[in-house]
Write a protein that holds these residues in place. Structure first.
Motif, short mmCIF file in Angstrom:
data_model
loop_
_atom_site.label_atom_id
_atom_site.label_comp_id
_atom_site.label_asym_id
_atom_site.label_seq_id
_atom_site.Cartn_x
_atom_site.Cartn_y
_atom_site.Cartn_z
N LEU A 107 3.49 -5.14 -9.53
CA LEU A 107 3.34 -3.69 -9.43
C LEU A 107 2.60 -3.29 -8.15
N SER A 108 1.47 -3.94 -7.90
CA SER A 108 0.66 -3.57 -6.74
C SER A 108 1.36 -3.89 -5.42
N SER A 109 2.10 -4.99 -5.38
CA SER A 109 2.80 -5.38 -4.15
C SER A 109 3.92 -4.40 -3.83
N TYR A 110 4.64 -3.98 -4.87
CA TYR A 110 5.72 -3.01 -4.66
C TYR A 110 5.17 -1.67 -4.19
N LEU A 111 4.14 -1.17 -4.86
CA LEU A 111 3.57 0.12 -4.49
C LEU A 111 2.91 0.08 -3.12
N GLY A 112 2.46 -1.11 -2.72
CA GLY A 112 1.85 -1.25 -1.40
C GLY A 112 2.89 -1.29 -0.30
N ILE A 113 3.94 -2.10 -0.46
CA ILE A 113 4.90 -2.32 0.62
C ILE A 113 5.73 -1.08 0.91
N ILE A 114 5.97 -0.21 -0.07
CA ILE A 114 6.77 0.98 0.19
C ILE A 114 6.00 1.99 1.03
N VAL A 115 4.69 1.82 1.14
CA VAL A 115 3.88 2.68 1.99
C VAL A 115 3.94 2.21 3.44
N GLU A 116 4.11 0.91 3.64
CA GLU A 116 4.12 0.33 4.99
C GLU A 116 5.34 0.79 5.79
N ARG A 117 5.20 0.77 7.10
CA ARG A 117 6.30 1.16 7.99
C ARG A 117 7.49 0.24 7.77
N PRO A 118 8.70 0.77 7.67
CA PRO A 118 9.90 -0.05 7.39
C PRO A 118 10.10 -1.18 8.40
N GLU A 119 9.78 -0.94 9.69
CA GLU A 119 10.02 -1.96 10.70
C GLU A 119 9.08 -3.16 10.57
N ARG A 120 8.01 -3.03 9.79
CA ARG A 120 7.09 -4.14 9.61
C ARG A 120 7.34 -4.91 8.30
N ARG A 121 8.18 -4.38 7.45
CA ARG A 121 8.37 -4.98 6.13
C ARG A 121 9.02 -6.36 6.22
N GLY A 122 9.97 -6.53 7.12
CA GLY A 122 10.64 -7.82 7.26
C GLY A 122 9.68 -8.92 7.67
N LEU A 123 8.81 -8.62 8.63
CA LEU A 123 7.82 -9.59 9.10
C LEU A 123 6.86 -9.96 7.99
N LEU A 124 6.40 -8.97 7.24
CA LEU A 124 5.48 -9.22 6.13
C LEU A 124 6.16 -10.01 5.02
#
Length: 386
Positions: A107-124
C-alpha cells in the motif's frame, strides 16, 4: 514461522517502543524521512542542474517543485509503511507475516510511487527490483534451496557486458547515459557495426585512432583511481601526513584497474577478433565485451553485476516491445516498483540480514534508526510465537 502465524503483541512492543502513540510514531518517521531525503534530493537535483546546464528559468520555476515531489514520494513510502503496520494490527487484532510487512509495504509503495515524477519511476523500479532480487536470492541460499557459485558475479558481469557492447555497436542501446559512459571510456566515435572488413577499415583500427586506443585505458584507470582516492584525501586535509599513505593504498587502485582493464581488454579482443575473422561486425563486440567482463576480478561487486545485468535485460525487453515481439504493459514501472519495494521492506522487517547492507544502512539513516526496533523485534516475536 508460517504464513498464517499470529503474534498478539502491541505496536509499542514491536514497532515503536520510544512512544505509545501510533500517530506520533508515523509523523515522526515521516518527518525524519522528509528532512533527510530533502537534503539528498536537493543535492542530487542541484548537481544534475549544473551538469546538464539547465537554465535559470528551470531553477526558478521547476527545481524546488521537483525536489519537493521526490522528497514527498520517499516520505510517504516510509511514513505510510509505519502507519499501515499499526493500522492493520488494529484491524486484524494481531501481527501476521502478511500484515506485518508485505501488505502495508504494498500500500505505502504504491501511494508513494504515484506521487513521484513519471520519468524517474523506471529508474526507481529497476533499483528496487535489484534489491528485492538480491534479498530473495540470499534468503534462498540461507535456506539451502540455492547454492552460491564461485565468481558468480564475474560470470554475470561477463554476460551483461557482452550483450551491452553488442547493443552499443548495433546502435540498439536505447539508454543515453550508458551510451555516453561507454563512448567516454572508449574515447571513440561510433563505428559502423555492420560494415564488412576492408583494408581501409583495418587501417582505421590500426592507425587513425591508435592514440585514443592507447590513451583510453589510462584515462579509465585514472578516473577509477581518483574516485576512490579523492574522498580520502579530502578527509585528511587537516592531517597531511596521511595523504601519502592514502595515495598508495591498494584499495584505491582496484576501481582504476577494473575500469582500465575493461577498456584495454575490450579494445584488444575486438581488434584481434576482426583481424582473425577478417570481418568487422557486432559479433566481435559481443565476444570482446564478454571477455572484458573478466575485469570484474579486480573489483568484485555483486551489486554492479546485478544492476548491469538487469539493466541490459530491461533494454532487450524494451527493444522487443518496440519491434512488436512483446506487448507493452501499462504502468509496468509502478507495478515493478510496488512489488519490489514491498518484498524488500518485508525482508527488512523479518530477515534484515538477507537485505543488501548498503540499503539497510540507507533506511536506518533516513528514518533516524526508527526501523531498527521492527527489524529486531519481529523475528524474535514470530519465532517465539511459532
Amino acid at each position: 514461522m508460517t504464513a498464517f502465524s499470529k503474534v498478539n503483541a502491541k505496536c509499542t512492543e514491536a514497532l515503536h517502543p520510544w512512544t505509545t502513540s501510533c500517530s506520533f510514531a508515523t509523523l515522526e518517521i515521516f518527518y525524519h524521512v522528509f528532512r533527510t531525503s530533502f537534503k539528498i534530493y536537493g543535492t542530487l537535483y542541484l548537481v544534475t542542474t549544473l551538469l546538464r546546464r539547465k537554465g535559470w528559468e528551470y531553477v526558478k520555476k521547476e527545481l524546488l517543485y521537483e525536489v519537493l515531489r521526490s522528497t514527498t514520494f520517499l516520505s510517504l513510502n516510509g511514513g505510510l509503511f509505519a502507519a499501515f503496520l499499526c493500522l492493520t494490527r488494529k484491524l486484524v487484532g494481531a501481527f501476521t507475516v502478511f500484515t506485518g510487512g508485505l501488505f502495508p509495504a504494498l500500500l505505502s509503495s504504491y501511494l508513494g510511487i504515484i506521487v513521484e515524477r513519471p520519468e524517474r519511476r523506471g529508474l526507481l523500479a529497476l533499483y528496487m527490483f535489484n534489491n528485492a532480487l538480491e534479498a530473495i536470492f540470499n534468503a534462498l541460499v540461507s535456506r539451502n534451496i540455492l547454492m552460491t557459485l564461485s565468481y558468480g558475479e564475474v560470470y554475470m558481469f561477463c554476460t551483461a557486458t557482452g550483450l551491452l557492447m553488442y547493443l552499443y555497436r548495433t546502435n540498439k542501446l536505447n539508454n543515453g547515459l550508458l551510451n555516453r559512459i561507454i563512448k567516454f571510456l572508449l574515447g571513440e566515435e561510433k563505428l559502423n557495426a555492420n560494415s564488412t572488413s576492408s583494408q581501409n577499415e583495418f587501417s582505421v583500427i590500426g592507425h587513425t585512432d591508435i592514440y585514443k586506443r592507447l590513451f583510453s585505458p589510462i584515462k579509465a584507470f585514472s578516473i577509477g583511481y581518483l574516485i576512490e582516492a579523492v574522498p580520502g584525501i579530502f578527509k585528511s586535509l587537516f592531517q597531511p601526513m596521511k595523504i601519502p599513505q592514502i595515495l598508495v593504498h591498494k584499495n584505491n587502485f582496484k576501481l582504476g584497474l577494473f575500469l582500465g582493464s575493461f577498456v584495454s581488454i575490450f579494445q584488444f579482443v575486438e581488434c584481434l577478433s576482426a583481424i582473425l575473422r577478417k570481418r568487422k561486425d557486432s559479433f566481435n563486440s559481443l565476444v570482446a565485451g564478454a571477455v572484458s567482463g573478466l575485469s570484474m576480478l579486480f573489483y568484485r561487486s555483486s551489486t554492479i553485476s546485478l544492476y548491469l545485468f538487469t539493466k541490459v535485460a530491461e533494454i532487450l525487453f524494451k527493444n522487443a516491445q518496440y519491434q512488436g515481439v512483446l506487448p507493452f504493459i501499462p504502468y509496468a514501472d509502478i507495478i515493478i516498483y510496488t512489488l519490489s519495494t514491498a518484498i524488500t521492506f518485508h525482508m527488512c522487517v523479518f530477515e534484515s540480514h538477507n537485505v543488501r547492507p548498503s540499503y539497510m544502512n540507507f533506511l536506518k539513516h533516513i528514518t533516524s534508526n526508527r526501523i531498527v526496533p521492527a527489524s529486531i523485534n519481529f523475528p524474535k516475536l514470530f519465532l517465539d510465537g511459532s
